[in-house]
Scaffold this motif. Structure first.
Motif, PDB file in Angstrom:
ATOM      1  N   PHE A 133     -35.527  51.042  89.283  1.00  0.00           N
ATOM      2  CA  PHE A 133     -37.014  50.836  88.815  1.00  0.00           C
ATOM      3  C   PHE A 133     -37.494  52.000  88.818  1.00  0.00           C
ATOM      4  O   PHE A 133     -37.492  52.897  89.557  1.00  0.00           O
ATOM      5  N   ALA A 134     -39.299  52.003  87.727  1.00  0.00           N
ATOM      6  CA  ALA A 134     -39.582  53.644  87.484  1.00  0.00           C
ATOM      7  C   ALA A 134     -40.967  52.714  87.579  1.00  0.00           C
ATOM      8  O   ALA A 134     -41.109  52.161  86.150  1.00  0.00           O
ATOM      9  N   LEU A 135     -41.641  52.461  88.443  1.00  0.00           N
ATOM     10  CA  LEU A 135     -42.915  51.448  88.425  1.00  0.00           C
ATOM     11  C   LEU A 135     -43.764  52.296  88.768  1.00  0.00           C
ATOM     12  O   LEU A 135     -44.169  53.658  89.520  1.00  0.00           O
ATOM     13  N   ALA A 161     -32.776  49.460  83.910  1.00  0.00           N
ATOM     14  CA  ALA A 161     -33.801  50.009  84.415  1.00  0.00           C
ATOM     15  C   ALA A 161     -34.895  49.111  84.396  1.00  0.00           C
ATOM     16  O   ALA A 161     -34.688  48.478  83.534  1.00  0.00           O
ATOM     17  N   LYS A 162     -36.184  49.050  85.298  1.00  0.00           N
ATOM     18  CA  LYS A 162     -36.582  48.269  84.421  1.00  0.00           C
ATOM     19  C   LYS A 162     -38.369  49.082  84.957  1.00  0.00           C
ATOM     20  O   LYS A 162     -38.701  50.054  86.016  1.00  0.00           O
ATOM     21  N   MET A 163     -38.998  49.055  84.217  1.00  0.00           N
ATOM     22  CA  MET A 163     -40.785  49.894  84.052  1.00  0.00           C
ATOM     23  C   MET A 163     -41.463  48.941  83.859  1.00  0.00           C
ATOM     24  O   MET A 163     -41.934  47.776  82.979  1.00  0.00           O
ATOM     25  N   ALA A 174     -49.399  43.523  83.671  1.00  0.00           N
ATOM     26  CA  ALA A 174     -48.726  44.635  85.028  1.00  0.00           C
ATOM     27  C   ALA A 174     -47.081  43.912  85.142  1.00  0.00           C
ATOM     28  O   ALA A 174     -46.602  43.985  85.942  1.00  0.00           O
ATOM     29  N   ASP A 175     -46.526  43.267  83.529  1.00  0.00           N
ATOM     30  CA  ASP A 175     -45.614  42.992  83.700  1.00  0.00           C
ATOM     31  C   ASP A 175     -44.644  44.131  83.195  1.00  0.00           C
ATOM     32  O   ASP A 175     -44.478  45.237  82.509  1.00  0.00           O
ATOM     33  N   MET A 176     -43.120  43.857  83.751  1.00  0.00           N
ATOM     34  CA  MET A 176     -42.559  44.745  84.109  1.00  0.00           C
ATOM     35  C   MET A 176     -41.336  44.683  83.092  1.00  0.00           C
ATOM     36  O   MET A 176     -40.830  43.852  82.276  1.00  0.00           O
ATOM     37  N   ILE A 177     -40.738  45.349  82.342  1.00  0.00           N
ATOM     38  CA  ILE A 177     -39.845  45.861  81.022  1.00  0.00           C
ATOM     39  C   ILE A 177     -38.572  46.306  80.751  1.00  0.00           C
ATOM     40  O   ILE A 177     -38.333  46.839  82.185  1.00  0.00           O
ATOM     41  N   THR A 178     -37.852  45.566  80.135  1.00  0.00           N
ATOM     42  CA  THR A 178     -36.204  46.046  80.630  1.00  0.00           C
ATOM     43  C   THR A 178     -36.128  47.731  79.593  1.00  0.00           C
ATOM     44  O   THR A 178     -37.361  48.302  78.880  1.00  0.00           O
ATOM     45  N   ALA A 179     -34.716  47.855  80.002  1.00  0.00           N
ATOM     46  CA  ALA A 179     -34.422  49.568  78.951  1.00  0.00           C
ATOM     47  C   ALA A 179     -34.817  49.315  77.835  1.00  0.00           C
ATOM     48  O   ALA A 179     -35.089  50.555  76.966  1.00  0.00           O
ATOM     49  N   ALA A 180     -34.248  48.133  77.497  1.00  0.00           N
ATOM     50  CA  ALA A 180     -33.868  48.071  75.753  1.00  0.00           C
ATOM     51  C   ALA A 180     -35.010  47.602  75.434  1.00  0.00           C
ATOM     52  O   ALA A 180     -35.185  48.285  74.405  1.00  0.00           O
ATOM     53  N   GLU A 181     -36.338  46.780  75.949  1.00  0.00           N
ATOM     54  CA  GLU A 181     -37.723  46.826  75.521  1.00  0.00           C
ATOM     55  C   GLU A 181     -38.590  48.589  75.577  1.00  0.00           C
ATOM     56  O   GLU A 181     -39.149  48.402  74.389  1.00  0.00           O
ATOM     57  N   ALA A 182     -37.778  48.424  76.298  1.00  0.00           N
ATOM     58  CA  ALA A 182     -38.353  50.209  77.258  1.00  0.00           C
ATOM     59  C   ALA A 182     -37.859  51.473  75.243  1.00  0.00           C
ATOM     60  O   ALA A 182     -38.802  51.810  74.732  1.00  0.00           O
ATOM     61  N   HIS A 183     -37.000  51.244  74.848  1.00  0.00           N
ATOM     62  CA  HIS A 183     -36.706  52.317  74.232  1.00  0.00           C
ATOM     63  C   HIS A 183     -37.103  51.558  72.308  1.00  0.00           C
ATOM     64  O   HIS A 183     -37.487  51.992  71.570  1.00  0.00           O
ATOM     65  N   GLN A 184     -37.115  50.256  72.815  1.00  0.00           N
ATOM     66  CA  GLN A 184     -37.855  49.934  71.561  1.00  0.00           C
ATOM     67  C   GLN A 184     -38.988  50.189  71.198  1.00  0.00           C
ATOM     68  O   GLN A 184     -39.227  50.896  69.889  1.00  0.00           O
ATOM     69  N   TYR A 185     -40.030  50.000  72.186  1.00  0.00           N
ATOM     70  CA  TYR A 185     -41.458  50.913  72.525  1.00  0.00           C
ATOM     71  C   TYR A 185     -41.384  51.676  71.559  1.00  0.00           C
ATOM     72  O   TYR A 185     -42.715  52.185  71.353  1.00  0.00           O
ATOM     73  N   ASN A 241     -35.796  57.343  74.933  1.00  0.00           N
ATOM     74  CA  ASN A 241     -35.221  58.268  73.928  1.00  0.00           C
ATOM     75  C   ASN A 241     -34.041  57.475  73.834  1.00  0.00           C
ATOM     76  O   ASN A 241     -33.427  57.051  72.722  1.00  0.00           O
ATOM     77  N   HIS A 242     -33.563  57.315  75.124  1.00  0.00           N
ATOM     78  CA  HIS A 242     -31.947  57.114  75.307  1.00  0.00           C
ATOM     79  C   HIS A 242     -31.945  56.187  76.118  1.00  0.00           C
ATOM     80  O   HIS A 242     -32.515  56.154  77.181  1.00  0.00           O
ATOM     81  N   VAL A 243     -31.393  55.056  76.169  1.00  0.00           N
ATOM     82  CA  VAL A 243     -29.979  53.978  77.100  1.00  0.00           C
ATOM     83  C   VAL A 243     -29.060  53.982  77.065  1.00  0.00           C
ATOM     84  O   VAL A 243     -28.505  54.037  75.829  1.00  0.00           O
ATOM     85  N   VAL A 244     -28.702  54.107  78.625  1.00  0.00           N
ATOM     86  CA  VAL A 244     -26.938  54.126  78.228  1.00  0.00           C
ATOM     87  C   VAL A 244     -26.448  53.568  79.629  1.00  0.00           C
ATOM     88  O   VAL A 244     -27.509  53.247  80.063  1.00  0.00           O
ATOM     89  N   SER A 245     -25.722  53.288  80.183  1.00  0.00           N
ATOM     90  CA  SER A 245     -24.756  52.588  81.671  1.00  0.00           C
ATOM     91  C   SER A 245     -25.341  53.656  82.277  1.00  0.00           C
ATOM     92  O   SER A 245     -25.701  55.453  82.135  1.00  0.00           O
ATOM     93  N   GLN A 246     -25.383  52.874  83.702  1.00  0.00           N
ATOM     94  CA  GLN A 246     -25.729  54.092  85.496  1.00  0.00           C
ATOM     95  C   GLN A 246     -24.750  55.352  84.394  1.00  0.00           C
ATOM     96  O   GLN A 246     -24.703  55.674  85.071  1.00  0.00           O
ATOM     97  N   GLU A 247     -23.272  54.796  84.073  1.00  0.00           N
ATOM     98  CA  GLU A 247     -22.130  55.863  84.542  1.00  0.00           C
ATOM     99  C   GLU A 247     -22.561  56.979  84.010  1.00  0.00           C
ATOM    100  O   GLU A 247     -22.593  58.310  83.831  1.00  0.00           O
TER     101      GLU A 247
END
Length: 260
Positions: free
Chosen positions: A108-110, A129-131, A166-177, A181-187
């Protein structure tokens, strides 16, 4: 320098600043913000540090917002002071820093957490991630630069949609918007952040600082970003790193930059 709410770890020229309040999902209270100011100021002034990675302890949250319990007793004046102090001592400090800062966003990054990530120069997110900026659900608005930086990153329409719903967005959506800059696995999160930062650290340190300043100038009201670029471009010609860079290029060897 000892901290109660941060962990500091140096990995060669990279300094990790890890927000460590896992039981509170790494929420930003006044003490943590004060420690962040001290840690970031120290990193920017340390010759041994080339760049910073900011992340949160654990995999649940980067920073899940501000510590709302500290808001209860504040009036309008107190709220203004809280926002002004936080923006000046932490968020603007990061954005205007002389070294690259990467946010490695895990979980979470809220609210203030997303504002902290947006103040950094680059954002890498794990796929879990959720933002979001949920402040209007509390009768507030973002107060640590969120309305301005989100608009700059994703545009006015998307920024208003995120802030007003006040909606949260996913990491994929954050990248699309364009928010990350990048989305990767947690590892892979920290590995990717290090990969990008280490590439930057091969470049001339004074040129990195000048580039950050010039890019930031383009987002400032009343500041001519082109004039700032010309000024910083000219200053680079007076550095030893410029002479080393040109010499290395002509000799077809790797440059050895010293930051002077």
């Amino acid at each position: 320098m000892l901290f109660q709410n941060l962990l500091i770890d140096d990995k060669e020229r990279i300094r990790y600043i890890i927000i460590s309040r896992e039981s509170k999902l790494n929420a930003l209270n006044k003490a943590t913000l004060a420690e962040l100011h001290n840690a970031i100021t120290d990193a920017f002034s340390s010759p041994a540090v080339g760049g910073i990675i900011i992340t949160g302890a654990g995999q649940k949250a980067f920073v899940a917002g501000a510590d709302i319990a500290e808001f209860v007793e504040l009036d309008a004046g107190g709220g203004r002071m809280l926002a002004q102090q936080g923006q000046t001592t932490v968020f603007d400090l990061i954005e205007n820093g002389n070294k690259p800062v990467i946010a490695a966003v895990n979980g979470f990054a809220l609210g203030g957490g997303l504002e902290l990530a947006m103040a950094c120069h680059i954002r890498i997110a794990s796929d879990n991630a959720k933002m979001g900026l949920p402040e209007v659900t509390l009768g507030l608005i973002p107060g640590y630069g969120g309305t301005q930086r989100l608009t700059s990153l994703v545009g006015k329409g998307k920024a208003l949609e995120m802030i007003l719903t006040a909606d949260m967005i996913t990491a994929a959506e954050a990248h699309q918007y364009g928010l990350v800059n990048h989305v990767v696995s947690q590892e892979e999160l920290l590995t990717k952040a290090e990969e990008i930062l280490n590439k930057m650290l091969l470049r001339a340190p004074l040129a990195l600082a000048a580039a950050i300043k010039a890019v930031n100038a383009g987002t400032r009201n009343g500041v001519n970003g082109f004039e700032t670029e010309v000024e910083e471009f000219g200053k680079c010609f007076g550095t030893a790193d410029f002479k080393e860079g040109v010499s290395a290029f002509l000799a077809k060897r790797k440059a050895d930059f010293k930051g002077n």
